[in-house]
Write an enzyme that holds these catalytic residues in place. Structure first.
Site, PDB file in Angstrom:
ATOM      1  N   ASP A  91       0.856  -1.195   0.000  1.00  0.00           N
ATOM      2  CA  ASP A  91       0.000   0.000   0.000  1.00  0.00           C
ATOM      3  C   ASP A  91       0.891   1.244   0.000  1.00  0.00           C
ATOM      4  OD1 ASP A  91      -2.077  -1.789   0.435  1.00  0.00           O
ATOM      5  OD2 ASP A  91      -2.049  -1.479   2.606  1.00  0.00           O
TER       6      ASP A  91
HETATM    7  N1  URA Z   1      -0.941  -6.048   3.737  1.00  0.00           N
HETATM    8  C1  URA Z   1      -1.435  -4.801   3.817  1.00  0.00           C
HETATM    9  O1  URA Z   1      -2.468  -4.596   4.437  1.00  0.00           O
HETATM   10  N2  URA Z   1      -0.779  -3.805   3.200  1.00  0.00           N
HETATM   11  C2  URA Z   1       0.363  -3.991   2.526  1.00  0.00           C
HETATM   12  O2  URA Z   1       0.930  -3.036   1.993  1.00  0.00           O
HETATM   13  C3  URA Z   1       0.876  -5.295   2.464  1.00  0.00           C
HETATM   14  C4  URA Z   1       0.209  -6.303   3.073  1.00  0.00           C
END
Ligand code: URA
Length: 257
Positions: free
Chosen positions: A118
């Site tokens: 993310d």
């Molecule tokens: N899980 C998440 O919630 N975000 C990420 O960036 C990676 C794994």
């Protein structure tokens, strides 16, 4: 995974002696590779190699040592990146937002990112032009474990670890942690470590929210045996062939293949 296997940017090099190809892939010295060949431990396209000096084109054949695929294509690279906060896991963005592609504009390979973090998540993201490796690292059936450290609100009940390891129900199906533990607690905050081998969107944030601990900060610290260690946000490090080979070795092929 949508990105990857059809974007491989390896450079064809033509036929070379097998021991030279193996040595270049980090298996060992040419002499050691000759010993492996003599011992019948090397296969090319599934056949045990019975003689020294065989010519192979590393871009066209599959080579195995002791049953493990050796990544040998010339021109394949794997870069570790500590993705900074606020940066998209994308090679370009038509809205001009900062993305990981901005960090590799000086590289001539056609790189892509392996999976996604993310924008708000920091930590280990791999960039490569090796489609086979990307597939192995991303697909849950290869069981490569990804490890995250999350900051959440404390206190954390003992039952949280059990619930995460047993599996929590998410809107797109159950999700299970391979491991979970509290690393440290500071007043009303805790840092927890969670490992899992799947990569659905926002999976860690959704799992921790499901057990009552929405994520405040999230960092991916490991992919298989690769560790973020002292890599600073925005820093890149090219993996040596032996580390790439180790990643191949850690990804267990699905039973139907
Ligand atoms: N899980 C998440 O919630 N975000 C990420 O960036 C990676 C794994």
């Amino acid at each position: 995974m949508s990105e990857g296997p059809d974007q491989v940017g390896a450079t064809p090099v033509g036929p070379q002696r097998l021991q030279k190809v193996l040595a270049a892939a980090g298996v060992g010295s040419r002499r050691k590779c000759e010993v492996l060949i003599a011992a019948g431990r090397v296969k090319v396209d599934g056949q045990v190699v019975a003689r020294q000096g065989m010519q192979v084109d590393p871009a066209l054949v599959q080579i195995q040592v002791d049953g493990k695929v050796i990544p040998t294509q010339a021109g394949l690279v794997v870069l570790m990146l500590n993705k900074p906060k606020g940066m998209l896991s994308a090679m370009s963005d038509d809205r001009g937002r900062p993305c990981v592609g901005d960090l590799v504009t000086d590289r001539h390979e056609r790189l892509f990112h392996v999976g996604r973090l993310d924008a708000d998540t920091t930590g280990l993201l791999l960039l490569t032009n090796d489609g086979e490796l990307a597939q192995r690292l991303s697909h849950p059936s290869y069981e490569v474990v990804k490890t995250y450290r999350a900051t959440v609100e404390a206190p954390i009940a003992k039952s949280v670890a059990r619930r995460l390891r047993a599996g929590v129900d998410l809107e797109d199906g159950p999700a299970r942690a391979d491991s979970f533990h509290v690393v440290t607690t500071l007043q009303d905050r805790a840092i927890v470590q969670i490992s899992l081998h799947e990569g659905r969107k926002h999976i860690v944030r959704r799992m921790l929210a499901a057990v009552g601990h929405p994520v405040l900060e999230l960092v991916r610290t490991r992919i298989g045996s690769l560790s973020l260690d002292s890599l600073k946000p925005g820093q890149l490090k090219e993996l040596p062939p032996a580390a790439v080979r180790k990643l191949y070795g850690e990804s267990v092929a699905p039973a139907h293949e």
